[in-house]
Design a protein around this motif. Structure first.
Motif, PDB file in Angstrom:
ATOM      1  N   ALA A  25       9.294   6.281  16.392  1.00  0.00           N
ATOM      2  CA  ALA A  25      10.178   7.273  17.009  1.00  0.00           C
ATOM      3  C   ALA A  25      10.859   8.147  15.952  1.00  0.00           C
ATOM      4  N   LEU A  26      11.118   7.579  14.774  1.00  0.00           N
ATOM      5  CA  LEU A  26      11.792   8.322  13.711  1.00  0.00           C
ATOM      6  C   LEU A  26      10.842   9.180  12.878  1.00  0.00           C
ATOM      7  N   ALA A  27       9.591   8.771  12.800  1.00  0.00           N
ATOM      8  CA  ALA A  27       8.620   9.487  11.969  1.00  0.00           C
ATOM      9  C   ALA A  27       8.222  10.814  12.616  1.00  0.00           C
ATOM     10  N   PRO A  28       7.889  11.825  11.783  1.00  0.00           N
ATOM     11  CA  PRO A  28       7.411  13.102  12.332  1.00  0.00           C
ATOM     12  C   PRO A  28       6.183  12.881  13.208  1.00  0.00           C
ATOM     13  N   THR A  29       6.091  13.631  14.291  1.00  0.00           N
ATOM     14  CA  THR A  29       4.997  13.450  15.246  1.00  0.00           C
ATOM     15  C   THR A  29       3.635  13.606  14.590  1.00  0.00           C
ATOM     16  N   HIS A  30       3.500  14.575  13.665  1.00  0.00           N
ATOM     17  CA  HIS A  30       2.194  14.805  13.056  1.00  0.00           C
ATOM     18  C   HIS A  30       1.769  13.630  12.172  1.00  0.00           C
ATOM     19  N   VAL A  31       2.746  12.928  11.577  1.00  0.00           N
ATOM     20  CA  VAL A  31       2.425  11.766  10.750  1.00  0.00           C
ATOM     21  C   VAL A  31       1.927  10.622  11.640  1.00  0.00           C
ATOM     22  N   VAL A  32       2.631  10.379  12.746  1.00  0.00           N
ATOM     23  CA  VAL A  32       2.224   9.337  13.682  1.00  0.00           C
ATOM     24  C   VAL A  32       0.827   9.632  14.222  1.00  0.00           C
ATOM     25  N   ASP A  33       0.586  10.897  14.554  1.00  0.00           N
ATOM     26  CA  ASP A  33      -0.726  11.284  15.088  1.00  0.00           C
ATOM     27  C   ASP A  33      -1.842  11.046  14.058  1.00  0.00           C
ATOM     28  N   GLN A  34      -1.578  11.359  12.788  1.00  0.00           N
ATOM     29  CA  GLN A  34      -2.578  11.173  11.737  1.00  0.00           C
ATOM     30  C   GLN A  34      -2.885   9.693  11.527  1.00  0.00           C
ATOM     31  N   VAL A  35      -1.840   8.870  11.511  1.00  0.00           N
ATOM     32  CA  VAL A  35      -2.041   7.432  11.327  1.00  0.00           C
ATOM     33  C   VAL A  35      -2.797   6.842  12.519  1.00  0.00           C
ATOM     34  N   ASP A  36      -2.432   7.266  13.719  1.00  0.00           N
ATOM     35  CA  ASP A  36      -3.114   6.765  14.915  1.00  0.00           C
ATOM     36  C   ASP A  36      -4.588   7.172  14.909  1.00  0.00           C
ATOM     37  N   ALA A  37      -4.868   8.398  14.481  1.00  0.00           N
ATOM     38  CA  ALA A  37      -6.252   8.869  14.444  1.00  0.00           C
ATOM     39  C   ALA A  37      -7.064   8.089  13.421  1.00  0.00           C
ATOM     40  N   ALA A  38      -6.482   7.835  12.241  1.00  0.00           N
ATOM     41  CA  ALA A  38      -7.178   7.074  11.201  1.00  0.00           C
ATOM     42  C   ALA A  38      -7.426   5.637  11.661  1.00  0.00           C
ATOM     43  N   THR A  39      -6.454   5.066  12.357  1.00  0.00           N
ATOM     44  CA  THR A  39      -6.597   3.707  12.876  1.00  0.00           C
ATOM     45  C   THR A  39      -7.706   3.637  13.921  1.00  0.00           C
ATOM     46  N   ALA A  40      -7.738   4.624  14.807  1.00  0.00           N
ATOM     47  CA  ALA A  40      -8.787   4.675  15.831  1.00  0.00           C
ATOM     48  C   ALA A  40     -10.165   4.829  15.193  1.00  0.00           C
ATOM     49  N   ASP A  41     -10.252   5.668  14.153  1.00  0.00           N
ATOM     50  CA  ASP A  41     -11.529   5.850  13.453  1.00  0.00           C
ATOM     51  C   ASP A  41     -11.963   4.552  12.781  1.00  0.00           C
ATOM     52  N   ALA A  42     -11.007   3.846  12.183  1.00  0.00           N
ATOM     53  CA  ALA A  42     -11.319   2.581  11.518  1.00  0.00           C
ATOM     54  C   ALA A  42     -11.820   1.550  12.530  1.00  0.00           C
ATOM     55  N   LEU A  43     -11.212   1.527  13.699  1.00  0.00           N
ATOM     56  CA  LEU A  43     -11.656   0.595  14.742  1.00  0.00           C
ATOM     57  C   LEU A  43     -13.075   0.943  15.200  1.00  0.00           C
ATOM     58  N   HIS A  44     -13.360   2.230  15.309  1.00  0.00           N
ATOM     59  CA  HIS A  44     -14.705   2.657  15.707  1.00  0.00           C
ATOM     60  C   HIS A  44     -15.739   2.222  14.660  1.00  0.00           C
ATOM     61  N   ILE A  45     -15.390   2.391  13.382  1.00  0.00           N
ATOM     62  CA  ILE A  45     -16.286   1.973  12.298  1.00  0.00           C
ATOM     63  C   ILE A  45     -16.512   0.467  12.360  1.00  0.00           C
ATOM     64  N   THR A  46     -15.437  -0.265  12.584  1.00  0.00           N
ATOM     65  CA  THR A  46     -15.528  -1.718  12.678  1.00  0.00           C
ATOM     66  C   THR A  46     -16.469  -2.141  13.796  1.00  0.00           C
ATOM     67  N   THR A  47     -16.260  -1.561  14.957  1.00  0.00           N
ATOM     68  CA  THR A  47     -17.067  -1.928  16.119  1.00  0.00           C
ATOM     69  C   THR A  47     -18.530  -1.549  15.920  1.00  0.00           C
ATOM     70  N   THR A  48     -18.758  -0.331  15.438  1.00  0.00           N
ATOM     71  CA  THR A  48     -20.127   0.150  15.260  1.00  0.00           C
ATOM     72  C   THR A  48     -20.867  -0.637  14.187  1.00  0.00           C
ATOM     73  N   THR A  49     -20.226  -0.844  13.049  1.00  0.00           N
ATOM     74  CA  THR A  49     -20.881  -1.577  11.973  1.00  0.00           C
ATOM     75  C   THR A  49     -21.084  -3.029  12.349  1.00  0.00           C
ATOM     76  N   GLY A  50     -20.099  -3.600  13.018  1.00  0.00           N
ATOM     77  CA  GLY A  50     -20.252  -4.973  13.457  1.00  0.00           C
ATOM     78  C   GLY A  50     -21.442  -5.136  14.379  1.00  0.00           C
ATOM     79  N   ARG A  51     -21.629  -4.163  15.256  1.00  0.00           N
ATOM     80  CA  ARG A  51     -22.743  -4.249  16.203  1.00  0.00           C
ATOM     81  C   ARG A  51     -24.082  -4.137  15.494  1.00  0.00           C
ATOM     82  N   HIS A  52     -24.198  -3.165  14.571  1.00  0.00           N
ATOM     83  CA  HIS A  52     -25.487  -2.901  13.938  1.00  0.00           C
ATOM     84  C   HIS A  52     -25.778  -3.792  12.727  1.00  0.00           C
TER      85      HIS A  52
END
Length: 213
Positions: A25-52
């Motif tokens: 809530a205290l962090a700038p919105t754009h910072v939270v959005d960037q961290v959330d996007a990077a986290t989502a990308d990392a989860l996608h990489i994890t899932t995809t690589t784990g599968r293949h």
């Protein structure tokens, strides 16, 4: 107290979830959005690589308490070193101030790479280091002898942390909701390289994951 131990103490506090929400809530919105996007990308990489690469089709949410101490502290030590600018990085110099998925490995302490440079975590195929359990340090005989290394990975935010264990130390994570997730391979009965899912040989070459499989 080291930064890793301090972060561990915060994450195991019963009000950790409330603290995170306050910080968001205290962090700038754009910072939270960037961290959330990077986290989502990392989860996608994890899932995809784990599968293949590992032949596993799901990621198991887990908490800090449910993660083995050797794995938890290794991950947090690398993560806090990166935040403090003390980690060794690839030539692309991934910066925590510019969130993106990054890769680290238990057998390369304090090393952070971008997704393009995961080869920097690779170990010589069939070497003693490649056959060493990251939990107990035992050098396994090899999958051809029924004693291989099981590759796995844990995702924490944008960080994807790889590890490998022998059959005796293979982690048993408890499914739950938490700030980390993990993937671990299924049992491999074929000689290394003969199947899609394989105990680690060439560890780091076939992994680009996040979450636990």
């Amino acid at each position: 107290m080291t930064p890793a131990l301090a972060l561990e103490a915060v994450m195991t506090h019963p009000r950790y979830g409330e603290l995170i929400e306050q910080l968001r809530a205290l962090a700038p919105t754009h910072v939270v959005d960037q961290v959330d996007a990077a986290t989502a990308d990392a989860l996608h990489i994890t899932t995809t690589t784990g599968r293949h690469a590992l032949g596993v089709d799901h990621v198991t949410p887990t908490t800090v308490e449910q993660t083995p101490g050797w794995l938890r502290l290794g991950l947090l030590d690398t993560f806090t070193a990166w935040l403090a600018g003390k980690a060794s990085t690839c030539r692309h110099a991934p910066d925590p101030h510019r969130p993106q998925p990054v890769i680290a490995a238990a057998w390369r302490p304090g090393v952070i790479t971008c997704g393009q440079c995961i080869h920097l975590t690779a170990l010589p195929r069939g070497s003693d280091r490649d056959r060493t359990c990251d939990a107990c340090g035992r050098v396994c005989a090899g999958v051809e002898h029924g004693d291989g290394i099981y590759p796995g990975m844990v995702q924490f935010g944008p960080l994807i942390y790889h590890y490998g264990t022998c059959g005796d130390c293979r982690s048993a994570f408890t499914t739950d909701t938490g700030p980390t997730s993990a993937t671990e391979s299924a049992q491999q009965r074929q000689p290394r390289g003969a199947g899609r899912v394989r105990p680690r040989g060439q560890r780091g070459r076939g992994r680009g994951k996040g979450g636990r499989r």
